[in-house]
Design a protein around this motif. Structure first.
Motif, PDB file in Angstrom:
ATOM      1  N   LYS A  25       2.234   3.112  -5.401  1.00  0.00           N
ATOM      2  CA  LYS A  25       1.736   3.394  -5.424  1.00  0.00           C
ATOM      3  C   LYS A  25       2.119   4.690  -6.881  1.00  0.00           C
ATOM      4  N   HIS A  40      -6.540  10.522  -0.675  1.00  0.00           N
ATOM      5  CA  HIS A  40      -6.816   9.586  -1.353  1.00  0.00           C
ATOM      6  C   HIS A  40      -7.174   9.431  -2.338  1.00  0.00           C
ATOM      7  N   ASP A  77      -5.749  -2.755  -2.227  1.00  0.00           N
ATOM      8  CA  ASP A  77      -5.882  -1.023  -2.104  1.00  0.00           C
ATOM      9  C   ASP A  77      -5.617  -0.474  -2.926  1.00  0.00           C
ATOM     10  N   ARG A 122      -2.802  -0.172  -5.156  1.00  0.00           N
ATOM     11  CA  ARG A 122      -1.796   0.434  -5.143  1.00  0.00           C
ATOM     12  C   ARG A 122      -1.683  -0.022  -6.934  1.00  0.00           C
ATOM     13  N   ALA A 140     -11.045  -5.876  -0.985  1.00  0.00           N
ATOM     14  CA  ALA A 140     -10.533  -5.015   0.480  1.00  0.00           C
ATOM     15  C   ALA A 140     -10.333  -6.088   1.676  1.00  0.00           C
ATOM     16  N   MET A 142      -7.447  -7.043   0.574  1.00  0.00           N
ATOM     17  CA  MET A 142      -6.216  -7.197   0.343  1.00  0.00           C
ATOM     18  C   MET A 142      -5.273  -6.116   0.503  1.00  0.00           C
ATOM     19  N   HIS A 143      -4.762  -5.636   2.110  1.00  0.00           N
ATOM     20  CA  HIS A 143      -3.860  -4.355   2.655  1.00  0.00           C
ATOM     21  C   HIS A 143      -3.189  -4.932   3.336  1.00  0.00           C
ATOM     22  N   ALA A 144      -2.357  -3.286   3.562  1.00  0.00           N
ATOM     23  CA  ALA A 144      -1.212  -3.831   3.957  1.00  0.00           C
ATOM     24  C   ALA A 144      -1.214  -3.941   5.462  1.00  0.00           C
ATOM     25  N   LYS A 145      -0.357  -4.419   6.362  1.00  0.00           N
ATOM     26  CA  LYS A 145      -0.699  -4.020   7.969  1.00  0.00           C
ATOM     27  C   LYS A 145       0.939  -4.703   8.211  1.00  0.00           C
ATOM     28  N   GLY A 200      -2.370 -10.215   2.050  1.00  0.00           N
ATOM     29  CA  GLY A 200      -3.655  -9.558   3.119  1.00  0.00           C
ATOM     30  C   GLY A 200      -4.179  -9.920   4.277  1.00  0.00           C
TER      31      GLY A 200
END
Length: 284
Positions: free
Chosen positions: A3, A102, A172, A174, A192, A194-197, A262
Protein backbone atom coordinates in the motif's frame (compact mmCIF):
# COMPACT_ATOMS: atom_id res chain seq x y z
CA UNK A 1 1.57 -6.29 -2.40
CA UNK A 2 2.19 -2.87 -0.99
CA UNK A 3 0.00 0.00 0.00
CA UNK A 4 2.05 2.90 -1.23
CA UNK A 5 2.33 6.08 0.75
CA UNK A 6 3.84 9.43 -0.07
CA UNK A 7 5.99 9.30 3.06
CA UNK A 8 6.46 6.82 5.91
CA UNK A 9 3.60 6.08 8.26
CA UNK A 10 4.36 8.02 11.44
CA UNK A 11 6.09 6.24 14.27
CA UNK A 12 8.56 7.05 16.94
CA UNK A 13 11.43 6.84 14.44
CA UNK A 14 9.82 8.88 11.66
CA UNK A 15 11.40 12.18 10.68
CA UNK A 16 7.87 13.53 10.23
CA UNK A 17 7.16 13.21 13.94
CA UNK A 18 8.09 16.11 16.18
CA UNK A 19 8.99 15.37 19.80
CA UNK A 20 8.71 18.40 22.05
CA UNK A 21 11.80 19.12 24.13
CA UNK A 22 11.36 19.94 27.80
CA UNK A 23 12.86 23.39 27.31
CA UNK A 24 9.91 25.80 27.23
CA UNK A 25 11.91 28.27 25.12
CA UNK A 26 11.73 25.77 22.24
CA UNK A 27 7.95 26.05 22.08
CA UNK A 28 8.05 29.25 20.06
CA UNK A 29 7.32 28.44 16.40
CA UNK A 30 10.38 30.26 15.08
CA UNK A 31 12.65 28.18 17.33
CA UNK A 32 10.86 24.83 17.24
CA UNK A 33 12.49 22.01 15.21
CA UNK A 34 9.22 21.69 13.27
CA UNK A 35 10.02 25.01 11.63
CA UNK A 36 13.27 23.59 10.29
CA UNK A 37 11.90 21.16 7.70
CA UNK A 38 10.67 18.43 10.04
CA UNK A 39 6.95 18.92 9.42
CA UNK A 40 5.09 16.77 6.88
CA UNK A 41 4.74 18.36 3.46
CA UNK A 42 2.23 21.21 3.37
CA UNK A 43 1.39 21.21 7.08
CA UNK A 44 0.31 24.78 7.97
CA UNK A 45 2.10 26.96 10.48
CA UNK A 46 0.77 26.82 14.01
CA UNK A 47 0.24 23.05 14.02
CA UNK A 48 2.67 20.30 14.98
CA UNK A 49 2.67 16.54 14.53
CA UNK A 50 3.90 14.53 17.49
CA UNK A 51 3.96 10.77 17.94
CA UNK A 52 0.83 10.94 20.13
CA UNK A 53 -1.19 13.40 18.06
CA UNK A 54 -1.67 16.83 16.50
CA UNK A 55 -0.91 19.92 18.56
CA UNK A 56 -1.88 23.52 17.92
CA UNK A 57 0.22 26.41 19.20
CA UNK A 58 -2.07 28.68 21.21
CA UNK A 59 -1.39 31.70 23.45
CA UNK A 60 -0.91 30.67 27.08
CA UNK A 61 -1.53 32.57 30.29
CA UNK A 62 1.67 34.57 29.82
CA UNK A 63 0.92 35.17 26.11
CA UNK A 64 3.67 32.76 25.06
CA UNK A 65 2.60 30.10 22.59
CA UNK A 66 1.96 26.70 24.13
CA UNK A 67 1.21 23.39 22.38
CA UNK A 68 -2.35 22.16 22.94
CA UNK A 69 -3.29 18.69 21.76
CA UNK A 70 -6.39 18.73 19.54
CA UNK A 71 -6.57 15.15 18.21
CA UNK A 72 -4.80 11.83 17.74
CA UNK A 73 -2.28 11.46 14.86
CA UNK A 74 -3.35 12.17 11.30
CA UNK A 75 -1.55 13.05 8.09
CA UNK A 76 -2.80 14.66 4.89
CA UNK A 77 -0.86 12.71 2.26
CA UNK A 78 -1.98 14.76 -0.73
CA UNK A 79 -4.81 16.29 -2.68
CA UNK A 80 -6.87 14.15 -5.04
CA UNK A 81 -9.20 14.59 -7.98
CA UNK A 82 -10.98 12.51 -10.59
CA UNK A 83 -9.58 12.19 -14.13
CA UNK A 84 -12.35 14.54 -15.31
CA UNK A 85 -10.88 17.32 -13.16
CA UNK A 86 -13.68 17.37 -10.56
CA UNK A 87 -14.16 15.63 -7.24
CA UNK A 88 -11.36 17.37 -5.38
CA UNK A 89 -10.51 16.25 -1.88
CA UNK A 90 -7.75 15.28 0.54
CA UNK A 91 -6.16 11.86 0.99
CA UNK A 92 -5.97 11.52 4.77
CA UNK A 93 -4.44 8.80 6.93
CA UNK A 94 -5.47 8.57 10.59
CA UNK A 95 -4.36 6.41 13.49
CA UNK A 96 -7.02 4.63 15.54
CA UNK A 97 -6.76 3.81 19.27
CA UNK A 98 -5.37 0.34 18.44
CA UNK A 99 -2.44 1.89 16.59
CA UNK A 100 -3.64 0.93 13.11
CA UNK A 101 -3.66 3.42 10.25
CA UNK A 102 -6.64 4.00 7.94
CA UNK A 103 -6.70 5.91 4.67
CA UNK A 104 -9.77 7.77 3.46
CA UNK A 105 -10.84 10.54 1.12
CA UNK A 106 -12.28 13.75 2.54
CA UNK A 107 -14.32 15.73 0.03
CA UNK A 108 -13.22 19.34 -0.39
CA UNK A 109 -16.83 20.50 -0.09
CA UNK A 110 -17.11 18.81 3.32
CA UNK A 111 -13.87 20.36 4.55
CA UNK A 112 -15.35 23.77 3.73
CA UNK A 113 -18.49 22.98 5.77
CA UNK A 114 -18.90 22.98 9.56
CA UNK A 115 -16.58 21.02 11.88
CA UNK A 116 -19.13 18.24 12.49
CA UNK A 117 -19.30 17.45 8.77
CA UNK A 118 -15.60 16.68 8.61
CA UNK A 119 -14.91 15.31 12.10
CA UNK A 120 -17.72 12.71 12.03
CA UNK A 121 -16.20 10.41 9.32
CA UNK A 122 -12.78 10.74 10.95
CA UNK A 123 -14.12 9.82 14.38
CA UNK A 124 -15.96 6.87 12.85
CA UNK A 125 -12.58 5.46 11.80
CA UNK A 126 -10.93 6.04 15.15
CA UNK A 127 -9.70 9.63 15.26
CA UNK A 128 -9.85 10.91 18.84
CA UNK A 129 -10.65 14.61 19.17
CA UNK A 130 -9.62 16.02 22.55
CA UNK A 131 -11.67 18.07 24.99
CA UNK A 132 -9.57 21.17 24.36
CA UNK A 133 -11.56 24.31 23.61
CA UNK A 134 -12.72 24.38 19.98
CA UNK A 135 -10.64 21.28 19.16
CA UNK A 136 -13.02 20.18 16.38
CA UNK A 137 -12.87 23.64 14.80
CA UNK A 138 -9.07 23.49 14.94
CA UNK A 139 -9.07 20.09 13.19
CA UNK A 140 -11.24 21.58 10.44
CA UNK A 141 -8.89 24.56 10.08
CA UNK A 142 -5.90 22.21 9.91
CA UNK A 143 -7.43 20.06 7.16
CA UNK A 144 -8.56 23.08 5.18
CA UNK A 145 -5.10 24.67 5.24
CA UNK A 146 -3.03 21.47 4.84
CA UNK A 147 -2.28 21.22 1.11
CA UNK A 148 0.64 18.90 0.24
CA UNK A 149 2.20 19.03 -3.20
CA UNK A 150 1.32 15.39 -4.00
CA UNK A 151 -1.61 14.87 -6.40
CA UNK A 152 -3.54 11.60 -6.40
CA UNK A 153 -5.95 10.36 -9.07
CA UNK A 154 -9.21 9.00 -7.69
CA UNK A 155 -9.94 5.59 -9.24
CA UNK A 156 -13.43 4.10 -8.98
CA UNK A 157 -12.65 0.70 -10.49
CA UNK A 158 -10.55 -2.32 -9.59
CA UNK A 159 -7.51 -3.48 -11.53
CA UNK A 160 -5.18 -1.52 -13.78
CA UNK A 161 -5.60 2.23 -13.44
CA UNK A 162 -4.42 3.18 -16.93
CA UNK A 163 -3.16 1.89 -20.26
CA UNK A 164 0.43 2.22 -19.09
CA UNK A 165 -0.16 -0.39 -16.34
CA UNK A 166 1.43 1.96 -13.81
CA UNK A 167 -0.62 0.68 -10.87
CA UNK A 168 -3.17 -1.97 -9.92
CA UNK A 169 -5.87 -1.34 -7.31
CA UNK A 170 -7.33 -3.95 -4.98
CA UNK A 171 -10.65 -3.86 -3.17
CA UNK A 172 -9.14 -3.46 0.30
CA UNK A 173 -7.50 -0.17 -0.69
CA UNK A 174 -4.05 -1.49 -1.49
CA UNK A 175 -2.28 -0.23 -4.60
CA UNK A 176 0.41 -2.20 -6.42
CA UNK A 177 2.69 0.09 -8.39
CA UNK A 178 4.20 3.55 -8.32
CA UNK A 179 1.39 5.79 -9.61
CA UNK A 180 -0.21 8.13 -7.08
CA UNK A 181 -3.77 6.83 -7.10
CA UNK A 182 -6.34 6.41 -4.37
CA UNK A 183 -9.17 3.85 -4.66
CA UNK A 184 -12.65 5.36 -4.55
CA UNK A 185 -14.81 2.23 -4.67
CA UNK A 186 -17.54 3.35 -2.30
CA UNK A 187 -19.84 0.56 -1.12
CA UNK A 188 -18.99 -1.87 -3.94
CA UNK A 189 -19.76 -5.33 -2.51
CA UNK A 190 -17.20 -7.00 -4.76
CA UNK A 191 -14.49 -4.64 -3.52
CA UNK A 192 -15.57 -5.26 0.07
CA UNK A 193 -15.04 -9.01 -0.38
CA UNK A 194 -11.53 -8.50 -1.76
CA UNK A 195 -9.44 -8.60 1.39
CA UNK A 196 -6.57 -10.68 2.72
CA UNK A 197 -6.72 -13.25 5.50
CA UNK A 198 -3.74 -15.28 6.63
CA UNK A 199 -0.39 -15.20 4.85
CA UNK A 200 0.87 -16.07 1.38
CA UNK A 201 2.86 -18.96 2.83
CA UNK A 202 -0.28 -20.38 4.48
CA UNK A 203 -2.23 -20.07 1.24
CA UNK A 204 0.50 -21.89 -0.68
CA UNK A 205 0.66 -24.70 1.87
CA UNK A 206 -3.07 -25.21 2.52
CA UNK A 207 -4.67 -24.21 -0.80
CA UNK A 208 -2.22 -24.30 -3.70
CA UNK A 209 -0.08 -27.30 -2.76
CA UNK A 210 -3.00 -29.77 -2.38
CA UNK A 211 -4.02 -28.93 -5.98
CA UNK A 212 -0.93 -30.64 -7.34
CA UNK A 213 -1.90 -33.50 -9.64
CA UNK A 214 -5.51 -32.32 -10.04
CA UNK A 215 -5.86 -30.69 -13.49
CA UNK A 216 -9.23 -29.07 -12.76
CA UNK A 217 -7.97 -27.42 -9.58
CA UNK A 218 -4.82 -26.21 -11.33
CA UNK A 219 -7.00 -24.92 -14.16
CA UNK A 220 -9.24 -22.99 -11.72
CA UNK A 221 -6.27 -21.36 -9.99
CA UNK A 222 -4.64 -20.51 -13.31
CA UNK A 223 -7.81 -18.78 -14.50
CA UNK A 224 -7.94 -16.74 -11.29
CA UNK A 225 -4.44 -15.41 -11.92
CA UNK A 226 -4.98 -14.77 -15.64
CA UNK A 227 -7.32 -11.77 -15.40
CA UNK A 228 -4.70 -9.02 -14.90
CA UNK A 229 -2.62 -10.43 -17.78
CA UNK A 230 -5.29 -10.12 -20.47
CA UNK A 231 -5.06 -6.36 -21.02
CA UNK A 232 -1.25 -6.48 -20.78
CA UNK A 233 -1.20 -9.07 -23.57
CA UNK A 234 -3.92 -7.32 -25.56
CA UNK A 235 -6.26 -10.30 -25.32
CA UNK A 236 -10.01 -10.37 -24.76
CA UNK A 237 -11.55 -12.11 -21.78
CA UNK A 238 -13.89 -15.07 -21.79
CA UNK A 239 -15.49 -17.69 -19.63
CA UNK A 240 -15.60 -21.43 -19.07
CA UNK A 241 -18.67 -23.47 -18.21
CA UNK A 242 -18.06 -26.21 -15.65
CA UNK A 243 -20.65 -28.94 -16.14
CA UNK A 244 -21.38 -31.96 -13.99
CA UNK A 245 -23.74 -33.56 -11.51
CA UNK A 246 -24.36 -31.94 -8.15
CA UNK A 247 -21.76 -32.36 -5.39
CA UNK A 248 -19.00 -33.15 -7.86
CA UNK A 249 -16.76 -30.20 -6.97
CA UNK A 250 -17.94 -27.32 -9.18
CA UNK A 251 -18.52 -24.96 -6.24
CA UNK A 252 -15.26 -26.10 -4.68
CA UNK A 253 -13.41 -25.02 -7.82
CA UNK A 254 -15.14 -21.64 -7.66
CA UNK A 255 -14.18 -21.13 -4.03
CA UNK A 256 -10.65 -22.20 -4.88
CA UNK A 257 -10.39 -19.54 -7.60
CA UNK A 258 -12.01 -16.90 -5.38
CA UNK A 259 -9.38 -17.51 -2.68
CA UNK A 260 -6.80 -15.86 -4.95
CA UNK A 261 -8.61 -12.53 -4.66
CA UNK A 262 -10.48 -12.51 -1.38
CA UNK A 263 -13.18 -13.98 0.80
CA UNK A 264 -15.77 -16.58 -0.33
CA UNK A 265 -18.19 -13.66 -0.81
CA UNK A 266 -16.07 -12.71 -3.82
CA UNK A 267 -17.91 -15.47 -5.71
CA UNK A 268 -20.78 -14.13 -7.81
CA UNK A 269 -24.07 -15.98 -8.32
CA UNK A 270 -25.55 -16.15 -11.81
CA UNK A 271 -29.01 -16.34 -10.25
CA UNK A 272 -28.41 -12.98 -8.60
CA UNK A 273 -27.40 -11.56 -11.96
CA UNK A 274 -30.65 -12.84 -13.50
CA UNK A 275 -32.70 -11.16 -10.79
CA UNK A 276 -30.87 -7.89 -11.23
CA UNK A 277 -31.45 -7.98 -14.98
CA UNK A 278 -35.15 -8.68 -14.46
CA UNK A 279 -35.49 -5.72 -12.09
CA UNK A 280 -33.70 -3.45 -14.55
CA UNK A 281 -35.96 -4.57 -17.41
CA UNK A 282 -39.09 -4.01 -15.32
CA UNK A 283 -37.87 -0.57 -14.31
CA UNK A 284 -37.29 0.31 -17.96
Amino acid sequence: MTKHTNFPTPGTESENVVTFPNNSDALHPEEHPASDGHMPDGMPDGFLLRDDGIYQLRPGDDEDLEPVKICSPLIVKGQCRRPSGGGWGRVVEIQNPDGGWHELILEARDISAGPAKIVTPLSDRGLMVTNAAKAAQSVKELLNAWQPAARYDRVNHLGWVDGEFSAFTLGDGRVIGDALVVPDHGANHVAAAMHAKGTLEEWRATVAAPCSGNPLMIFALSLAFSGPLLSVLGREGGGFHLRGDTSKGKSTLQRLAASVWGAPEFMQDWRTTDNVLCRENLAA
